[in-house]
Design an enzyme around this catalytic site. Structure first.
Site, mmCIF file in Angstrom:
data_model
loop_
_atom_site.group_PDB
_atom_site.id
_atom_site.type_symbol
_atom_site.label_atom_id
_atom_site.label_comp_id
_atom_site.label_asym_id
_atom_site.label_seq_id
_atom_site.Cartn_x
_atom_site.Cartn_y
_atom_site.Cartn_z
ATOM 1 N N GLY A 30 47.212 -0.022 -23.834
ATOM 2 C CA GLY A 30 46.483 0.592 -22.728
ATOM 3 C C GLY A 30 45.248 1.295 -23.239
ATOM 4 O O GLY A 30 44.690 0.913 -24.266
ATOM 5 N N GLY A 31 44.847 2.342 -22.540
ATOM 6 C CA GLY A 31 43.603 3.027 -22.867
ATOM 7 C C GLY A 31 43.768 4.040 -23.995
ATOM 8 O O GLY A 31 44.875 4.515 -24.279
ATOM 9 N N THR A 71 45.243 7.560 -23.024
ATOM 10 C CA THR A 71 46.695 7.522 -22.790
ATOM 11 C C THR A 71 47.441 7.362 -24.114
ATOM 12 O O THR A 71 48.456 8.028 -24.344
ATOM 13 C CB THR A 71 47.051 6.354 -21.839
ATOM 14 O OG1 THR A 71 46.214 6.431 -20.694
ATOM 15 C CG2 THR A 71 48.496 6.416 -21.400
ATOM 16 N N GLY A 72 46.927 6.501 -24.981
ATOM 17 C CA GLY A 72 47.576 6.285 -26.276
ATOM 18 C C GLY A 72 47.643 7.570 -27.088
ATOM 19 O O GLY A 72 48.663 7.883 -27.712
ATOM 20 N N GLU A 80 51.704 0.144 -13.101
ATOM 21 C CA GLU A 80 52.015 0.325 -11.675
ATOM 22 C C GLU A 80 51.088 -0.518 -10.789
ATOM 23 O O GLU A 80 51.369 -0.749 -9.622
ATOM 24 C CB GLU A 80 51.915 1.803 -11.270
ATOM 25 C CG GLU A 80 50.567 2.474 -11.483
ATOM 26 C CD GLU A 80 50.414 3.079 -12.882
ATOM 27 O OE1 GLU A 80 50.886 2.470 -13.862
ATOM 28 O OE2 GLU A 80 49.799 4.159 -12.977
ATOM 29 N N CYS A 102 40.902 -6.758 -23.805
ATOM 30 C CA CYS A 102 40.710 -5.740 -24.856
ATOM 31 C C CYS A 102 39.814 -6.261 -25.972
ATOM 32 O O CYS A 102 39.123 -5.489 -26.619
ATOM 33 C CB CYS A 102 42.043 -5.258 -25.391
ATOM 34 S SG CYS A 102 43.145 -6.583 -25.880
ATOM 35 N N GLU A 158 34.320 1.749 -24.037
ATOM 36 C CA GLU A 158 34.901 0.528 -23.473
ATOM 37 C C GLU A 158 34.741 0.568 -21.946
ATOM 38 O O GLU A 158 35.317 1.431 -21.282
ATOM 39 C CB GLU A 158 36.387 0.464 -23.839
ATOM 40 C CG GLU A 158 37.037 -0.849 -23.465
ATOM 41 C CD GLU A 158 38.529 -0.873 -23.778
ATOM 42 O OE1 GLU A 158 39.242 0.068 -23.421
ATOM 43 O OE2 GLU A 158 38.971 -1.861 -24.372
HETATM 44 O O1 TXE Z 1 45.108 2.503 -18.586
HETATM 45 P P1 TXE Z 1 46.343 3.361 -18.980
HETATM 46 P P2 TXE Z 1 44.249 2.537 -17.243
HETATM 47 C C1 TXE Z 1 41.523 0.645 -21.146
HETATM 48 C C2 TXE Z 1 40.312 0.241 -20.312
HETATM 49 C C3 TXE Z 1 40.585 0.913 -19.007
HETATM 50 C C4 TXE Z 1 41.192 2.212 -19.474
HETATM 51 C C5 TXE Z 1 42.020 2.932 -18.460
HETATM 52 O O2 TXE Z 1 39.156 0.756 -20.895
HETATM 53 O O3 TXE Z 1 39.419 1.128 -18.263
HETATM 54 O O4 TXE Z 1 42.028 1.823 -20.547
HETATM 55 O O5 TXE Z 1 42.883 2.018 -17.812
HETATM 56 C C6 TXE Z 1 50.812 3.736 -18.520
HETATM 57 N N1 TXE Z 1 52.623 8.049 -20.569
HETATM 58 N N2 TXE Z 1 42.543 -0.376 -21.162
HETATM 59 O O6 TXE Z 1 44.067 3.907 -16.735
HETATM 60 O O7 TXE Z 1 46.447 4.601 -18.200
HETATM 61 C C7 TXE Z 1 50.311 3.091 -17.254
HETATM 62 O O8 TXE Z 1 51.218 3.337 -16.202
HETATM 63 C C8 TXE Z 1 53.110 6.814 -20.612
HETATM 64 C C9 TXE Z 1 42.632 -1.147 -22.369
HETATM 65 O O9 TXE Z 1 44.859 1.570 -16.328
HETATM 66 O O10 TXE Z 1 46.306 3.466 -20.454
HETATM 67 C C10 TXE Z 1 50.230 1.631 -17.675
HETATM 68 O O11 TXE Z 1 51.521 1.061 -17.661
HETATM 69 N N3 TXE Z 1 52.517 5.766 -20.025
HETATM 70 C C11 TXE Z 1 43.882 -1.917 -22.426
HETATM 71 C C12 TXE Z 1 49.740 1.744 -19.126
HETATM 72 O O12 TXE Z 1 50.066 3.066 -19.524
HETATM 73 C C13 TXE Z 1 51.380 5.985 -19.347
HETATM 74 C C14 TXE Z 1 44.377 -2.519 -21.195
HETATM 75 C C15 TXE Z 1 48.252 1.519 -19.312
HETATM 76 O O13 TXE Z 1 47.557 2.411 -18.495
HETATM 77 C C16 TXE Z 1 50.824 7.275 -19.259
HETATM 78 C C17 TXE Z 1 44.215 -1.641 -20.040
HETATM 79 C C18 TXE Z 1 51.494 8.331 -19.913
HETATM 80 N N4 TXE Z 1 51.038 9.575 -19.909
HETATM 81 C C19 TXE Z 1 43.297 -0.634 -20.061
HETATM 82 N N5 TXE Z 1 49.698 7.200 -18.506
HETATM 83 C C20 TXE Z 1 44.046 -2.790 -23.612
HETATM 84 N N6 TXE Z 1 44.320 -2.202 -24.770
HETATM 85 O O14 TXE Z 1 44.002 -3.997 -23.518
HETATM 86 C C21 TXE Z 1 49.551 5.901 -18.143
HETATM 87 N N7 TXE Z 1 50.572 5.167 -18.643
#
Ligand code: TXE
Length: 496
Positions: free
Chosen positions: A229-230, A233-234, A179, A289, A390
């Protein structure tokens, strides 16, 4: 974007069902870059239903592989045609420099080219079952409806690592960019349409993951979820998906060691090692990452190496990514800068020694953007959260070692396992150490590079599954074994 609808459901572009929108902020100066529709959970459910219908009733899965490959190649052509405008959007949205954004668009292009070629070359596997009457084949079919969730650091790049193999395999999908950075993905879905991807195959949803997540990842109509992502969340997505036994691939970042041995040499060799460690951690302000955020350096070299790094870090030119003089941009959002600042305070309170940075830049021209100085902490150890968590910002921690075994143990002492770097002039040592490290990618005397043809992903809590390479296509395929008896007879088991 700005009046145009930003959701694409079943081939129709539309606004959010409740009229909701979100401001997209340019992190270089805090101004509004765009206003984007914010989907409701009902919109997300409609997108999943549209992808399901396109898979079950549509033609894409049965389209000959050569035609699907041709569509992927056309996407690659269009990406190159629109490279400048896409790169510009990516920079406005993420803050990264235009040079980086252009590289991203080239990389996105090569992913489409790679999968066009790979899927075209796929062949069924014929299995010898020991009976000449039986033809036994193992074939690959599209896995079905995919939910593709991407983060904000490499918005279009990460999305393309999912969309390209999903399309190649014959899947249908719902794409949800972060977003915070939706702009290039909107333009990209228009390009897919222009390239000839049939309506309903790629559906696009915008908005908060927390709000839309359950509708996207808990729907039994979904066959596969690919998430980058994080970690938190994963984890939550994997739990939601488990209820439907939906397959999940996760790329959850890393806390990546960069191990430097004292045998690297002096002069240019020393300078090159410093340059790679510097680039490995401070490129894109550390929002990578695979950033090499943990320098693990041999005792006898450490003082000189850290001093050289600090001198170079202090000269990195920060600024708006659109300014060609900028070497690195801001952090992606105010909220993310708050998080990074929190980690710096934590490092200080944990007893790490601040060598350089640790503050916002003093330059008044940068005061409205979310900039943060390249920061180095020396005297770190594994008891510190700054070393284990991280931070996703421009923070390098320094740990020291005196033996090869100690270096390996430190490099593996992380819950993550995405990437690692090793620098040594001793080839045998290099080979021993890269094999001993439990990370998905290990660079020897280099750092940060990848290619569409080689798998990307992590050991440990960096996730599961792989993107890119042949495995990155296999994630989007189901395996079917066809046993065909060309001379059928009785089973002959029960005699009565
Ligand atoms: O990531 P989120 P955030 C790590 C990095 C960062 C932390 C948090 O340490 O500080 O994660 O970042 C979607 N169900 N990485 O909060 O929330 C969200 O809308 C489904 C590492 O921004 O994980 C976005 O599209 N989807 C990383 C995506 O998940 C959901 C890169 C990533 O957001 C969700 C970025 C849910 N419940 C951050 N909640 C890497 N691996 O490279 C959120 N999202």
């Amino acid at each position: 974007m700005d009046g145009e609808p930003d959701l694409c459901i079943g081939g129709t572009w539309r606004h959010a069902s409740d009229g909701g929108t979100r401001y997209i902020v340019n992190p270089a100066h805090g101004g509004i870059a765009a206003v984007v529709d914010e989907a409701t959970p009902e919109d997300a459910a409609a997108a999943v239903a549209a992808a399901r219908a396109a898979f079950d009733e549509g033609s894409w899965r049965a389209t000959p592989v050569s035609e699907r490959a041709a569509v992927l190649d056309r996407v690659a052509d269009l990406l190159q045609r629109d490279k400048e405008s896409l790169a510009h959007l990516e920079t406005m949205d993420t803050g990264k420099t235009l040079v980086e954004s252009r590289i991203d668009i080239d990389d996105v292009t090569s992913v489409f080219r790679y999968y066009a070629k790979l899927v075209g070359a796929e062949a069924d596997r014929v299995v010898d079952v020991g009976d000449p009457a039986v033809i036994s084949r193992v074939i690959r079919e599209p896995i079905g409806v995919c939910v593709l969730i991407a983060p904000w650091n490499y918005p279009l790049l990460q999305m393309s690592w999912k969309v390209a193999p999903a399309l190649a395999a014959g899947c249908t999908m719902v794409a949800k960019p972060s977003e915070v950075t939706p702009l290039t993905t909107i333009a990209f879905v228009h390009l897919l349409d222009e390239a000839g991807v049939p309506a309903g195959v790629v559906n696009l949803i915008q908005g908060s993951g927390a709000t839309l997540g359950p509708a996207l990842t808990g729907d039994p109509a979904v066959d596969f979820i690919s998430f980058t992502g994080g970690l938190a969340t994963g984890r939550s997505i994997a739990k939601t998906a488990a209820d439907n036994v939906t397959k999940v691939a996760l790329e959850l970042g890393g806390k990546n060691p960069h191990i430097v041995f004292a045998d690297i040499g002096s002069g240019v060799a020393f300078d090159n090692a410093v340059d790679h460690v510097l680039t490995g951690v401070f490129l894109h302000s550390g929002q990578v990452c695979s950033a090499g955020t943990r320098l693990i350096v041999e005792d006898s070299l450490a003082a000189d190496f850290v001093a050289a790094l600090a001198a170079r870090a202090a000269t990195i030119r920060m600024g708006d990514g659109l300014d060609p003089a900028s070497e690195t941009g801001p952090l992606v959002s105010e909220q993310h800068r708050d998080k990074v600042e929190g980690y710096v305070q934590l490092g200080i309170s944990e007893g790490a020694k601040l060598v350089t940075g640790g503050a916002r830049p003093a330059d008044p021209a940068l005061k409205d953007g979310y900039f943060y100085l390249p920061t180095i902490f020396d005297s770190c150890d594994r008891s510190m959260r700054i070393v284990t968590e991280e931070t996703f910002g421009p923070i390098l921690t320094v740990e020291r070692f005196s033996t090869e075994a100690e270096a390996i143990a430190l490099g593996n002492d992380t819950e993550y396992g995405l990437a690692a770097g090793v620098r040594t002039s001793d080839a045998a040592r290099g080979e021993r150490v890269v094999r001993a490290l439990r990370h998905g990618t290990v660079w020897l005397n280099d750092f940060g590079y990848y290619t569409a043809a080689a798998e990307w992903g992590g050991f440990g809590r960096s996730g599961n599954g792989r993107e890119l390479g042949p495995t990155g296509l296999a994630e989007y395929q189901e395996i079917k074994h066809i046993w065909h008896n060309t001379a059928p007879g009785a089973a002959g088991w029960f005699k009565g």
